[in-house]
Design an enzyme around this catalytic site. Sequence first.
Site, mmCIF file in Angstrom:
data_model
loop_
_atom_site.group_PDB
_atom_site.id
_atom_site.type_symbol
_atom_site.label_atom_id
_atom_site.label_comp_id
_atom_site.label_asym_id
_atom_site.label_seq_id
_atom_site.Cartn_x
_atom_site.Cartn_y
_atom_site.Cartn_z
ATOM 1 N N ASP A 13 15.089 67.911 65.549
ATOM 2 C CA ASP A 13 15.467 68.885 64.533
ATOM 3 C C ASP A 13 14.860 70.277 64.665
ATOM 4 O O ASP A 13 15.555 71.263 64.919
ATOM 5 C CB ASP A 13 15.206 68.322 63.128
ATOM 6 C CG ASP A 13 13.824 67.672 62.960
ATOM 7 O OD1 ASP A 13 13.021 67.721 63.897
ATOM 8 O OD2 ASP A 13 13.549 67.136 61.867
ATOM 9 N N GLU A 49 2.101 67.674 63.932
ATOM 10 C CA GLU A 49 1.901 67.604 62.482
ATOM 11 C C GLU A 49 0.720 68.468 62.041
ATOM 12 O O GLU A 49 0.764 69.128 60.997
ATOM 13 C CB GLU A 49 1.680 66.155 62.034
ATOM 14 C CG GLU A 49 2.878 65.240 62.232
ATOM 15 C CD GLU A 49 4.003 65.466 61.232
ATOM 16 O OE1 GLU A 49 3.888 66.380 60.388
ATOM 17 O OE2 GLU A 49 5.002 64.724 61.300
ATOM 18 N N GLU A 74 14.374 68.819 52.834
ATOM 19 C CA GLU A 74 15.360 69.577 53.620
ATOM 20 C C GLU A 74 16.572 70.054 52.820
ATOM 21 O O GLU A 74 17.085 71.156 53.045
ATOM 22 C CB GLU A 74 15.822 68.749 54.827
ATOM 23 C CG GLU A 74 14.761 68.574 55.898
ATOM 24 C CD GLU A 74 13.703 67.540 55.550
ATOM 25 O OE1 GLU A 74 12.611 67.579 56.152
ATOM 26 O OE2 GLU A 74 13.950 66.672 54.665
ATOM 27 N N ARG A 88 1.334 71.629 59.553
ATOM 28 C CA ARG A 88 0.784 71.465 58.205
ATOM 29 C C ARG A 88 -0.503 72.269 58.030
ATOM 30 O O ARG A 88 -0.624 73.084 57.125
ATOM 31 C CB ARG A 88 0.506 69.984 57.920
ATOM 32 C CG ARG A 88 1.740 69.106 57.924
ATOM 33 C CD ARG A 88 1.429 67.686 57.449
ATOM 34 N NE ARG A 88 2.455 66.738 57.824
ATOM 35 C CZ ARG A 88 2.848 65.715 57.084
ATOM 36 N NH1 ARG A 88 2.294 65.495 55.900
ATOM 37 N NH2 ARG A 88 3.789 64.882 57.503
#
Length: 455
Positions: A209, A75, A347, A79
């Site tokens: 994903d 993360e 998404e 980010r």
Amino acid sequence: MQHAYHGYEKYAFGMDELTPISKSGHNNWGGIGTTLVDSLDTLWLMDMKDEFYRARDWCKTSLNHDIHKKVSVFETTIRSLGGLLSAYDWSGDQAFLDQANDLGERLFKAFDTESGIPRGQVNLASGHSDNIAWTGSSAILSEFGTIQLEYRVLARLNGRKDYKDKVEKIFEIMDEMNPEDGLYPYFIRNTGDKPEFANKKITFGAMSDSFYEYMLKIWIQGGKTEPLYRKMYDKSIQGMHDELLSVSTPSGLVYIADKNSGTMDYKMDHLVCFMGGLLALGAYTDPQGLQSDRAQRDLKTAKALTYTCYQMYARMPTGISPEYIQFRKDNDFESGRGAPHYLLRPETVESFFVLYHLTGDPVYREWGWEVFQAIERYCKTDAGYGQLKDVRRVGRPAEDKMESFFLAETLKYIYLLFDPETPIDLLNKHVFNTEAHPVRTFPAMDKDGVIDLLK
């Protein structure tokens, strides 16, 4: 964006997140200004330059990564590191690269493993790293497979070859583990010297994903000169078509199901909706050409999947999609049990943007406008935007949480969908990390005279 970011500036400037109902701030990512850093390139692309430079000044004087807290390597890479690198790529401001160098070095301590697969979390001050407890001492596929774009950019800009080598080695290891159908279980045991699969769940949703996303995007980033990544991508997309692609009744909606220990689970996460855009990008860059059978198949699937994702919004009373949907025979789908919430996820609008950008079909703008209006109607608060607890119920107030990705991704993709003069060029110049931070591809950097310090 002005409403959400000004709320953040007013009530939570420099903190990780704005709480949009209670109008305060929350340091749930370690206290490293996550929303501010994640928003930088959105501010730049929307020409909110005053806000951008106020944020730059904060990064210069107040952003401090030397904190005794464990953070998620994944993360924080997508980010914060991704946000800093994109802000540097657009603005050329050295303050962002200085902070990226500092953060990248701290996160890189998690790569110190025998297996070559990094651990999931690291203390930014001490460098101590371990796997996240609930994984049963496993690494997560989407996490260690989604740090390559960022570290390859950083390596190029600061000459740290070990960054490039170690992140690329991860894909070599995964290729050697080589599932027959190119589909990978999402838990990998990385505690010994040889990594091994630790579960049997196959999905294109949570925990897998973006590993598949980066197969294609690393290849694009490097100027399509590294065949391993494209080979892995094409193999996994073939596996997805063969094993997971499903069609609902009675409407014939196309979706990507999950598989658990060989048993099908006919559900699809909202997270999977990035695949519409990815498949389209894969088709338009296919080495066999856009008119090849494979590219045309992938483009057809991309469009069909994105239509299903639109329906995930359109069929709910609020016009907003739940976290996942469950498919039922003769009933298409319903909101997934225990997960009727919407976390302000990007998404679906990501795929609208990519498909519009590549095909020019105005239907994606129509759908995007519908989604935007629903978010405005049900998620807007006095100070920003909040998540929804139940998209099936009209009239409930928004929740007191606004993830940084709402500004970094959701609002950026909707904006880019409608920007007639966007500087973004997906086929010739830019690649987006999984947090929607665009950076130039290496050939574009070469063309623009950006020196490659690895050479």
